[in-house]
Scaffold this motif. Structure first.
Motif, PDB file in Angstrom:
ATOM      1  N   ASP A 196      -7.174  27.373 -41.553  1.00 34.69           N
ATOM      2  CA  ASP A 196      -7.083  26.280 -42.526  1.00 34.69           C
ATOM      3  C   ASP A 196      -6.143  25.179 -42.019  1.00 34.69           C
ATOM      4  O   ASP A 196      -5.054  25.459 -41.515  1.00 34.69           O
ATOM      5  CB  ASP A 196      -6.579  26.801 -43.864  1.00 34.69           C
TER       6      ASP A 196
ATOM      7  N   LYS B  29     -16.178  20.610 -35.350  1.00 36.96           N
ATOM      8  CA  LYS B  29     -15.785  21.363 -36.539  1.00 36.96           C
ATOM      9  C   LYS B  29     -14.514  20.791 -37.144  1.00 36.96           C
ATOM     10  O   LYS B  29     -14.429  20.614 -38.374  1.00 36.96           O
ATOM     11  CB  LYS B  29     -15.569  22.839 -36.174  1.00 36.96           C
TER      12      LYS B  29
ATOM     13  N   ASN C 132     -13.356  17.758 -36.916  1.00 33.00           N
ATOM     14  CA  ASN C 132     -13.676  16.467 -37.531  1.00 33.00           C
ATOM     15  C   ASN C 132     -14.438  16.640 -38.836  1.00 33.00           C
ATOM     16  O   ASN C 132     -14.242  15.869 -39.785  1.00 33.00           O
ATOM     17  CB  ASN C 132     -14.469  15.603 -36.556  1.00 33.00           C
ATOM     18  N   SER C 133     -15.285  17.653 -38.901  1.00 36.71           N
ATOM     19  CA  SER C 133     -16.005  17.933 -40.140  1.00 36.71           C
ATOM     20  C   SER C 133     -15.033  18.350 -41.239  1.00 36.71           C
ATOM     21  O   SER C 133     -15.156  17.926 -42.395  1.00 36.71           O
ATOM     22  CB  SER C 133     -17.037  19.046 -39.906  1.00 36.71           C
ATOM     23  N   VAL C 134     -14.037  19.165 -40.879  1.00 35.63           N
ATOM     24  CA  VAL C 134     -13.026  19.589 -41.844  1.00 35.63           C
ATOM     25  C   VAL C 134     -12.211  18.383 -42.314  1.00 35.63           C
ATOM     26  O   VAL C 134     -11.954  18.218 -43.505  1.00 35.63           O
ATOM     27  CB  VAL C 134     -12.098  20.656 -41.222  1.00 35.63           C
TER      28      VAL C 134
ATOM     29  N   THR D 271     -12.990  15.107 -42.332  1.00 36.65           N
ATOM     30  CA  THR D 271     -13.740  14.187 -43.191  1.00 36.65           C
ATOM     31  C   THR D 271     -14.031  14.815 -44.543  1.00 36.65           C
ATOM     32  O   THR D 271     -14.074  14.118 -45.563  1.00 36.65           O
ATOM     33  CB  THR D 271     -15.052  13.748 -42.511  1.00 36.65           C
ATOM     34  N   GLY D 272     -14.192  16.144 -44.568  1.00 35.86           N
ATOM     35  CA  GLY D 272     -14.389  16.845 -45.831  1.00 35.86           C
ATOM     36  C   GLY D 272     -13.155  16.800 -46.716  1.00 35.86           C
ATOM     37  O   GLY D 272     -13.246  16.951 -47.931  1.00 35.86           O
ATOM     38  N   MET D 273     -11.990  16.564 -46.096  1.00 33.84           N
ATOM     39  CA  MET D 273     -10.728  16.441 -46.837  1.00 33.84           C
ATOM     40  C   MET D 273     -10.424  14.984 -47.158  1.00 33.84           C
ATOM     41  O   MET D 273      -9.353  14.673 -47.681  1.00 33.84           O
ATOM     42  CB  MET D 273      -9.584  17.025 -45.998  1.00 33.84           C
ATOM     43  N   GLY D 274     -11.360  14.106 -46.818  1.00 35.83           N
ATOM     44  CA  GLY D 274     -11.128  12.684 -47.068  1.00 35.83           C
ATOM     45  C   GLY D 274     -10.215  12.040 -46.048  1.00 35.83           C
ATOM     46  O   GLY D 274      -9.640  10.977 -46.311  1.00 35.83           O
ATOM     47  N   GLN D 275     -10.083  12.654 -44.874  1.00 35.14           N
ATOM     48  CA  GLN D 275      -9.211  12.158 -43.820  1.00 35.14           C
ATOM     49  C   GLN D 275     -10.050  11.573 -42.672  1.00 35.14           C
ATOM     50  O   GLN D 275     -11.219  11.902 -42.517  1.00 35.14           O
ATOM     51  CB  GLN D 275      -8.328  13.296 -43.284  1.00 35.14           C
TER      52      GLN D 275
END
Length: 221
Positions: A104, A135, A137-139, A141-145
C-alpha cells in the motif's frame, strides 16, 4: 546529515522509499501458481537472472512473461491437479503475481514530495520494470494523484537507461542529464550499496532505514 545550505536537488528511489515493497512476494506467488517450493523458484529465478535482464531493458514485457512461462513450464501441473500449466498463464496472471511486490502506498509521502517541489528540483531513480511502473501510476491516479512522470521533473528508470544501481554510471547519467552538481544533490535509497555508490560521487546520500520513513528524512527540508 544533509548540508541543507547547499541543497538544490532531491533524487528519490521508489521501492521502500516512496512505496513499501515485499521482495519475497513475487517468488511466493509464482511458487504457489506453479505448485513448487519457494526455494526452487527462487533458485531458478537467480540462475536465469530474469529480473536483472528485465530491469535493465535487455528483455521487454512480452519476453519477460515468456521467460516466466518457459522457466516454470511442465512444473506447474501434476496429474489430477487443478493447477494451470505455466504455458497457459495469461499476461494478467503473470503481471498480478509480479506486482505483489508492491504494498500500500502511503498518501502522506506523495503529499510531502509535492510540497518540496516549490523549493527543490525533484527526480526519481529506480531499478524497476515497466509492469511495476504502470501499476504504481495506476495506484497514484486512483488516489487522485499525478503519475510519477508528473510528480518529478525527470524520472530515470533502469530499464530505459539500460543501467542499474549501484553502478556509478547510472548516477553520472542522472547528474549529466539533469545538469546537477553532486554536492548540491541529495539521494534517498533503502539499499546500502546504492548509497555507497552515490556517496562515492560526492552526492549527499541518505540511507532510508526502518523504523524511519522518507517523511522523517525530509522533516528538516
Amino acid at each position: 546529515m544533509l548540508n541543507t545550505s547547499t541543497l538544490k536537488n532531491l533524487i528519490f528511489d521508489l521501492g521502500d522509499v516512496i512505496i513499501p515493497i515485499d521482495l519475497t512476494a513475487p517468488i511466493r506467488n509464482f511458487a504457489m501458481l506453479a505448485n513448487l517450493p519457494e526455494e526452487q523458484v527462487r533458485e531458478l529465478w537467480m540462475q536465469h537472472d530474469i529480473v536483472g535482464q528485465y530491469e535493465t531493458g535487455l528483455i521487454d514485457d512480452d519476453a519477460f512473461r515468456t521467460h516466466v512461462r518457459t522457466l516454470l513450464k511442465n512444473r506447474a501441473s501434476e496429474p489430477g491437479s487443478e493447477t494451470v500449466s505455466s504455458d497457459q498463464w495469461a499476461d494478467e496472471v503473470i503481471d498480478t503475481a509480479w506486482n505483489t511486490i508492491l504494498l500500500d502506498l502511503p498518501i502522506e509521502r506523495i503529499e510531502r514530495i509535492k510540497e518540496l517541489k516549490s523549493g527543490y528540483r525533484l527526480f526519481l531513480l529506480s531499478n524497476t520494470s515497466p509492469i511495476h511502473i504502470r501499476k504504481v501510476n495506476s495506484v497514484l491516479t486512483g488516489m487522485g494523484q499525478p503519475p510519477l512522470e508528473e510528480l518529478f521533473e525527470r524520472v530515470f528508470y533502469s530499464y530505459e537507461v539500460r543501467l542499474a544501481k549501484p553502478s556509478p554510471e547510472i548516477y553520472q547519467h542522472v547528474l549529466s542529464e539533469g545538469g546537477l552538481v553532486a554536492e548540491e544533490t541529495a539521494f534517498f535509497d533503502d539499499n546500502a550499496a546504492n548509497i555507497k555508490a552515490a556517496a562515492g560521487l560526492g552526492i549527499q546520500a541518505e540511507h532510508v532505514q526502518p523504523p524511519l520513513t522518507i517523511i522523517d528524512y525530509l522533516k528538516d527540508l
